[in-house]
Write a protein that holds these residues in place. Structure first.
Motif, short mmCIF file in Angstrom:
data_model
loop_
_atom_site.label_atom_id
_atom_site.label_comp_id
_atom_site.label_asym_id
_atom_site.label_seq_id
_atom_site.Cartn_x
_atom_site.Cartn_y
_atom_site.Cartn_z
N GLN A 1 -23.73 18.99 18.11
CA GLN A 1 -22.62 18.28 18.59
C GLN A 1 -22.54 18.35 20.10
OE1 GLN A 1 -20.16 20.05 15.54
NE2 GLN A 1 -19.83 18.28 14.47
N VAL A 2 -22.50 19.39 20.61
CA VAL A 2 -22.34 19.64 22.18
C VAL A 2 -23.44 19.07 22.83
CG1 VAL A 2 -22.17 21.53 23.86
CG2 VAL A 2 -20.79 21.78 21.88
N ARG A 3 -24.56 19.07 22.33
CA ARG A 3 -25.67 18.48 23.24
C ARG A 3 -25.56 17.06 23.05
NH1 ARG A 3 -30.58 16.05 22.40
NH2 ARG A 3 -30.32 15.83 20.33
N LYS A 4 -25.27 16.27 21.99
CA LYS A 4 -25.12 15.08 21.92
C LYS A 4 -23.92 14.64 22.96
CE LYS A 4 -26.88 14.14 17.24
NZ LYS A 4 -26.37 13.73 16.00
N SER A 5 -23.01 15.44 22.96
CA SER A 5 -21.74 15.05 23.86
C SER A 5 -22.18 15.13 25.34
CB SER A 5 -20.69 15.90 23.60
OG SER A 5 -20.15 15.96 22.25
N CYS A 6 -23.05 15.98 25.68
CA CYS A 6 -23.40 15.98 27.04
C CYS A 6 -24.44 15.21 27.61
CB CYS A 6 -24.05 17.69 27.31
SG CYS A 6 -23.25 19.30 27.07
N LEU A 7 -25.19 14.81 26.63
CA LEU A 7 -25.95 13.43 26.84
C LEU A 7 -25.43 12.17 27.03
CD1 LEU A 7 -28.75 14.27 24.41
CD2 LEU A 7 -29.15 14.27 27.19
N TYR A 8 -24.27 12.22 26.34
CA TYR A 8 -23.57 10.74 26.41
C TYR A 8 -22.52 10.64 27.52
CZ TYR A 8 -20.83 6.74 24.62
OH TYR A 8 -20.44 5.40 24.73
N ASN A 9 -21.48 11.53 27.32
CA ASN A 9 -20.38 11.55 28.69
C ASN A 9 -19.86 12.75 29.11
OD1 ASN A 9 -18.69 12.26 26.76
ND2 ASN A 9 -17.55 10.68 26.72
N GLY A 10 -20.66 14.08 28.57
CA GLY A 10 -20.40 15.33 29.29
C GLY A 10 -18.84 15.81 29.06
N PHE A 11 -18.15 14.92 27.88
CA PHE A 11 -16.89 15.38 27.73
C PHE A 11 -16.62 15.68 26.03
CE2 PHE A 11 -15.08 13.97 31.33
CZ PHE A 11 -13.87 14.28 31.43
N PHE A 12 -15.85 16.92 25.64
CA PHE A 12 -15.51 17.09 24.11
C PHE A 12 -14.49 17.86 24.04
CE2 PHE A 12 -19.04 19.86 25.67
CZ PHE A 12 -18.54 21.18 25.25
N GLN A 13 -13.86 18.07 23.15
CA GLN A 13 -12.56 18.84 22.81
C GLN A 13 -13.06 19.97 21.87
OE1 GLN A 13 -8.43 17.78 23.18
NE2 GLN A 13 -9.02 15.59 22.73
N ILE A 14 -12.34 21.22 22.18
CA ILE A 14 -12.90 22.47 20.97
C ILE A 14 -11.59 23.03 20.53
CG2 ILE A 14 -15.04 22.70 22.10
CD1 ILE A 14 -13.77 25.31 23.58
N THR A 15 -11.44 23.24 19.36
CA THR A 15 -10.55 24.18 18.75
C THR A 15 -11.26 25.16 18.31
OG1 THR A 15 -10.91 22.80 16.45
CG2 THR A 15 -9.10 22.04 18.18
N GLY A 16 -10.69 26.31 17.54
CA GLY A 16 -11.33 27.45 16.86
C GLY A 16 -12.00 28.26 17.78
N HIS A 17 -11.46 28.28 19.05
CA HIS A 17 -11.57 29.19 20.19
C HIS A 17 -10.85 30.44 20.01
CE1 HIS A 17 -8.03 27.88 22.04
NE2 HIS A 17 -8.50 26.67 21.73
N ARG A 18 -10.76 31.33 21.09
CA ARG A 18 -10.31 32.93 21.01
C ARG A 18 -9.11 32.85 21.92
NH1 ARG A 18 -15.46 37.30 19.84
NH2 ARG A 18 -15.39 36.70 17.69
N VAL A 19 -8.80 31.84 22.46
CA VAL A 19 -7.40 31.78 23.38
C VAL A 19 -6.08 31.71 22.49
CG1 VAL A 19 -6.19 31.17 25.37
CG2 VAL A 19 -8.71 31.24 25.29
N PRO A 20 -5.29 32.61 22.25
CA PRO A 20 -4.28 32.47 21.34
C PRO A 20 -3.15 31.41 21.73
CG PRO A 20 -4.51 34.85 21.96
CD PRO A 20 -5.47 34.19 23.04
N LEU A 21 -2.85 30.56 20.58
CA LEU A 21 -1.68 29.58 21.01
C LEU A 21 -0.47 30.18 21.71
CD1 LEU A 21 -0.95 26.61 20.62
CD2 LEU A 21 0.08 27.38 18.33
N GLU A 22 -0.16 31.28 21.36
CA GLU A 22 0.91 31.98 21.77
C GLU A 22 0.74 32.08 23.18
OE1 GLU A 22 3.01 35.34 23.52
OE2 GLU A 22 1.10 35.26 22.87
N LEU A 23 -0.31 32.50 23.72
CA LEU A 23 -0.42 32.51 25.17
C LEU A 23 -0.55 31.39 25.91
CD1 LEU A 23 -1.43 34.60 27.82
CD2 LEU A 23 -3.79 34.35 26.94
#
Length: 346
Positions: free
Chosen positions: A29-51
């Motif tokens: 999915q990331v590869r396709k986004s990079c080939l198309y327009n280089g933009f995507f959003q991510i959730t499920g990362h490790r930066v806490p919402l509280e921070l």
């Protein structure tokens, strides 16, 4: 032909799990986004919402300060891009006015005896902290806690980008070791409803300078990405807790233009104040940017000669800030050349 859609929202959590199929799906999915327009959003990362919430509160507290207090940490007081940036300081889109945003620049704390500072390396030096901001110690502590959390996430994103190129996830370690990154707190005043939209950009249409950008938005929209095939501007709606990820010119250059650094802008037509926190990951200043693996067809030449991270990013900064200064000088000259009309007595 299918209708263009805004950058996809991807679940990044498989990167941290042992599910090889889910990780492979994310990489594709990331590869396709990079080939198309280089933009995507991510959730499920490790930066806490509280921070994220704490650092957004820091952003608002800073910009609520009186101008004379913000000017005590004017970034023009140093040469390494730390501190406050006035409204209308930058101009990224030719043909517009300087941009309707103010900023506060933060980076790694580089002491004055550090080799990066001594050698005047890219954006390297001690931070300037506002002396009168509310809860000053917490402001500094939260800012740096967040900076380091997003720095770590940027390394994870680059690991996934390496996997999209068919190389090991550690491929970009020489780029990320000793890397320089700049975080900006940004404030966009509401644009005048009767103003000329072309002249009143929050940020003009541009491509980012560095390797990769991670953007935290508040709840107010305004970010738009150009869909190149159709020429349409697509709104990037804020998603709570998500990061908007986009590639910069430095990465596109290394990818031989195979992956895209796409045009984007901000127009704040909401009637509300808008705040955001972009994190610009440049890389180790000495890293030599050259064509990446699997980014050339057989027999195809690299489009660009090798160049260091510092050389790429420094040249881009000079161009955008120089453009704003030139515009202001031209406007000043026009005003000085305009004859005043004397009042005529009856």
């Amino acid at each position: 032909m299918s209708q263009p859609s805004a950058p996809p929202i991807l679940d990044f959590s498989p990167f941290y799990r042992e599910d090889s199929q889910a990780k492979a799906d994310l990489v594709e999915q990331v590869r396709k986004s990079c080939l198309y327009n280089g933009f995507f959003q991510i959730t499920g990362h490790r930066v806490p919402l509280e921070l994220q919430q704490r650092v957004m509160n820091c952003t608002k507290r800073f910009f609520n300060l009186p101008l004379e207090e913000k000017m005590k940490v004017d970034k023009n007081l140093n040469s390494f891009n730390r501190g406050y940036e006035l409204l209308r300081s930058q101009m990224l889109e030719i043909g517009t006015g300087p941009e309707l945003k103010e900023g506060f620049y933060i980076g790694e704390e580089i002491p004055e005896d550090h080799p990066y500072f001594v050698q005047k390396r890219l954006n390297s030096g001690p931070n300037q902290w506002p002396p009168t901001v509310e809860e000053k110690e917490e402001f500094e502590r939260t800012s740096m806690e967040y900076y380091h959390a997003v720095f770590a996430l940027a390394k994870d994103v680059l690991a996934v980008l390496a996997l999209t190129l068919g190389v090991d996830a550690t491929y970009f370690n020489p780029l990320t070791d000793g890397a320089v990154a700049t975080m900006r707190y940004l404030h966009y005043p509401a644009q005048p409803k009767d103003g000329d939209e072309k002249l009143n950009r929050g940020i003009g249409a541009h491509m980012d300078f560095g390797a990769v950008t991670l953007l935290l938005q508040d709840e107010v929209d305004g970010l738009q990405v150009l869909d190149m095939p159709t020429g349409q501007w697509l709104d990037v709606q804020p998603v709570p807790g998500a990061y908007v990820i986009n590639l910069g010119n430095l990465f596109m250059r290394m990818a031989n233009d195979k992956y895209k650094s796409n045009i984007h802008r901000v127009i704040n037509k909401s009637g509300r104040e808008r705040y955001s926190i972009p994190f610009f990951f440049s890389g180790n200043p000495d890293y030599l940017c050259k064509c990446l693996p699997n980014c050339r067809e057989e027999g195809e030449e690299a489009k660009y000669p090798p160049i260091t991270v510092e050389e790429v990013v420094t040249a881009s900064y000079k161009e955008s800030y120089g453009r704003a200064e030139k515009y202001k000088e031209e406007m000043k000259s026009k005003l000085e050349a305009t004859p005043t009309v004397a009042s005529v007595g009856a």
